[in-house]
Design a protein around this motif. Structure first.
Motif, mmCIF file in Angstrom:
data_model
loop_
_atom_site.group_PDB
_atom_site.id
_atom_site.type_symbol
_atom_site.label_atom_id
_atom_site.label_comp_id
_atom_site.label_asym_id
_atom_site.label_seq_id
_atom_site.Cartn_x
_atom_site.Cartn_y
_atom_site.Cartn_z
ATOM 1 N N UNK A 49 0.836 -1.194 0.000
ATOM 2 C CA UNK A 49 0.000 0.000 0.000
ATOM 3 C C UNK A 49 0.873 1.247 0.000
ATOM 4 N N UNK A 50 0.894 2.014 1.079
ATOM 5 C CA UNK A 50 1.659 3.264 1.112
ATOM 6 C C UNK A 50 2.960 3.114 1.898
ATOM 7 N N UNK A 51 3.454 1.895 2.065
ATOM 8 C CA UNK A 51 4.575 1.649 2.983
ATOM 9 C C UNK A 51 5.870 1.210 2.299
ATOM 10 N N UNK A 52 5.992 1.381 0.991
ATOM 11 C CA UNK A 52 7.150 0.968 0.211
ATOM 12 C C UNK A 52 7.291 -0.564 0.228
ATOM 13 N N UNK A 53 8.530 -1.068 0.067
ATOM 14 C CA UNK A 53 8.746 -2.508 -0.098
ATOM 15 C C UNK A 53 8.918 -3.148 1.279
ATOM 16 N N UNK A 89 2.507 1.560 11.421
ATOM 17 C CA UNK A 89 2.002 2.149 12.656
ATOM 18 C C UNK A 89 1.353 3.489 12.318
ATOM 19 N N UNK A 90 0.890 4.200 13.326
ATOM 20 C CA UNK A 90 0.166 5.453 13.080
ATOM 21 C C UNK A 90 1.070 6.467 12.388
ATOM 22 N N UNK A 91 2.292 6.614 12.907
ATOM 23 C CA UNK A 91 3.214 7.586 12.308
ATOM 24 C C UNK A 91 3.550 7.196 10.878
ATOM 25 N N UNK A 92 3.784 5.898 10.643
ATOM 26 C CA UNK A 92 4.111 5.440 9.304
ATOM 27 C C UNK A 92 2.955 5.625 8.332
ATOM 28 N N UNK A 93 1.736 5.345 8.803
ATOM 29 C CA UNK A 93 0.560 5.526 7.955
ATOM 30 C C UNK A 93 0.369 6.992 7.590
#
Length: 278
Positions: A49-53, A89-93
Motif C-alpha cells: 500500500x503506502x509503505x514501500x517494499x 504504525x500510526x506515524x508510518x501511515x
C-alpha cells in the motif's frame, strides 16, 4: 523454483542530477540453465500500500518469482526518504499518506517507466511485461496499463481512481485518460475489489467499471466478500484473508501465464466465426 533478491539504483530525470530510485528485483534462480529467460513482472507497491517494499511485499513477490517471473518492486517515495520500508504504525501511515499526495503524478509515471526499462534490459527477462499492485499500488498498476509494453495488469483494491485524488494537488487524470482512449488496443485488465472496502465504496467501483466498459476495455471485474488490504499478511488490522488471497493469486497467475508466460506471436483480429463450431 528458488529465487534471489537484488536491487538497482536507477537515476531519475525529474529530480536532478545525482538522484535515483531503488528498484528491488526478485528473480528465479536456475543454476543449470544460466541463459534462461523469464517474463517480467512490475510489482507496483505489491501488498505494501503506502509503505514501500515491506515484508509482505517481498513475500508476495517471492511467490510470483518462484512461478518463473522476474519481479521489480520500486521504492516510490525516493523523493522524500530512503528505500527502507515505512512501519505499519500510526506515524508510518500518516507519513505514507502525506507522501502519496505530495508526489507528482508524472513522477509516479517516471518510476514505472524506469522499472519497465530495467526489466527489459535484464538478461534473464524476455521483455514480456505484466503489472500488479494493491491499494496505492493498484492505482499505479492501473496507470502502468497505459504503457504499450504492459500486456496485462491485475489491480487489487486500487484507491483514488474513482475520486481522481492521487498525487500533488489531489487531481490525477487516470479516468480521464481512459475516456481519452489511452487504454484502446492495450493489454488485458483485471480489477479486484472487496465489497466491504470503505476506501473504494460502491459508487466509486461503479464509476470505474462503467468507464472501462463504456470504452470497451478488455476487463475482468471481481468483487469479493472482503475488506481493504485483505491480502496483507502483516498488520492488516484483522482483515487478512489467506484462503481468499490464495484463490486470487491463482486467478492472477492464470492471467499472467496466458498473456505474458508464453509468446503467441502478434494478435490477429478475427472478423468471422469459424465455419465449424462444435
Amino acid at each position: 523454483m528458488l529465487v534471489n533478491k537484488t536491487y538497482y539504483d536507477i537515476p531519475t530525470k525529474l529530480h536532478g542530477e545525482g538522484h535515483s530510485i531503488r528498484i528491488f528485483v526478485i528473480a528465479p534462480v536456475t543454476p543449470d540453465y544460466p541463459q534462461a529467460k523469464f517474463p517480467g513482472k512490475l510489482q507496483t507497491l505489491r501488498c505494501s500500500e503506502i509503505y514501500q517494499v515491506t515484508g509482505p511485499v517481498e513475500r508476495f513477490a517471492g511467490q510470483i518469482a518462484s512461478q518463473g517471473y522476474v519481479v521489480a518492486c520500486p521504492s516510490v517515495y525516493h523523493e522524500f526518504q530512503g528505500p527502507d520500508a515505512i512501519p505499519y504504525d500510526v506515524e508510518g501511515t500518516d507519513r505514507g499518506n502525506k507522501f502519496k499526495i505530495e508526489k507528482r503524478v508524472e513522477a509516479y509515471d517516471e518510476d514505472r517507466v524506469l522499472a519497465i526499462d530495467l526489466l527489459t534490459s535484464l538478461s534473464n527477462c524476455n521483455g514480456r511485461i505484466a503489472a500488479t499492485g494493491m491499494c496505492l499500488g493498484g492505482h499505479l498498476a492501473f496507470r502502468a496499463a497505459f504503457d504499450q509494453r504492459v500486456l496485462s495488469t491485475v489491480c487489487f483494491f486500487a484507491t483514488d481512481i474513482h475520486s481522481a485524488t492521487l498525487g500533488l494537488g489531489k487531481k490525477d487524470d487516470t479516468l480521464a485518460k481512459v475516456l481519452n482512449g489511452d487504454l484502446d488496443g492495450k493489454g488485458e485488465l483485471v480489477m479486484i475489489f472487496g465489497k466491504q472496502d470503505t476506501h473504494v465504496p460502491r459508487h466509486g467501483r461503479d464509476l470505474i467499471r462503467k468507464t472501462l466498459e463504456d470504452k470497451n476495455v478488455p476487463v475482468s471485474w471481481l468483487e469479493v466478500q472482503a475488506q481493504h488490504a485483505f491480502v496483507r499478511d502483516e498488520q492488516s488490522k484483522g482483515r487478512w484473508d489467506a484462503a481468499l488471497t490464495r484463490s486470487l493469486f491463482g486467478f492472477m497467475m492464470e492471467v499472467f501465464e496466458r498473456t505474458v508466460g508464453r509468446d503467441l506471436g502478434p494478435k490477429v483480429a478475427l472478423n468471422a466465426e469459424p465455419e465449424h463450431v462444435c
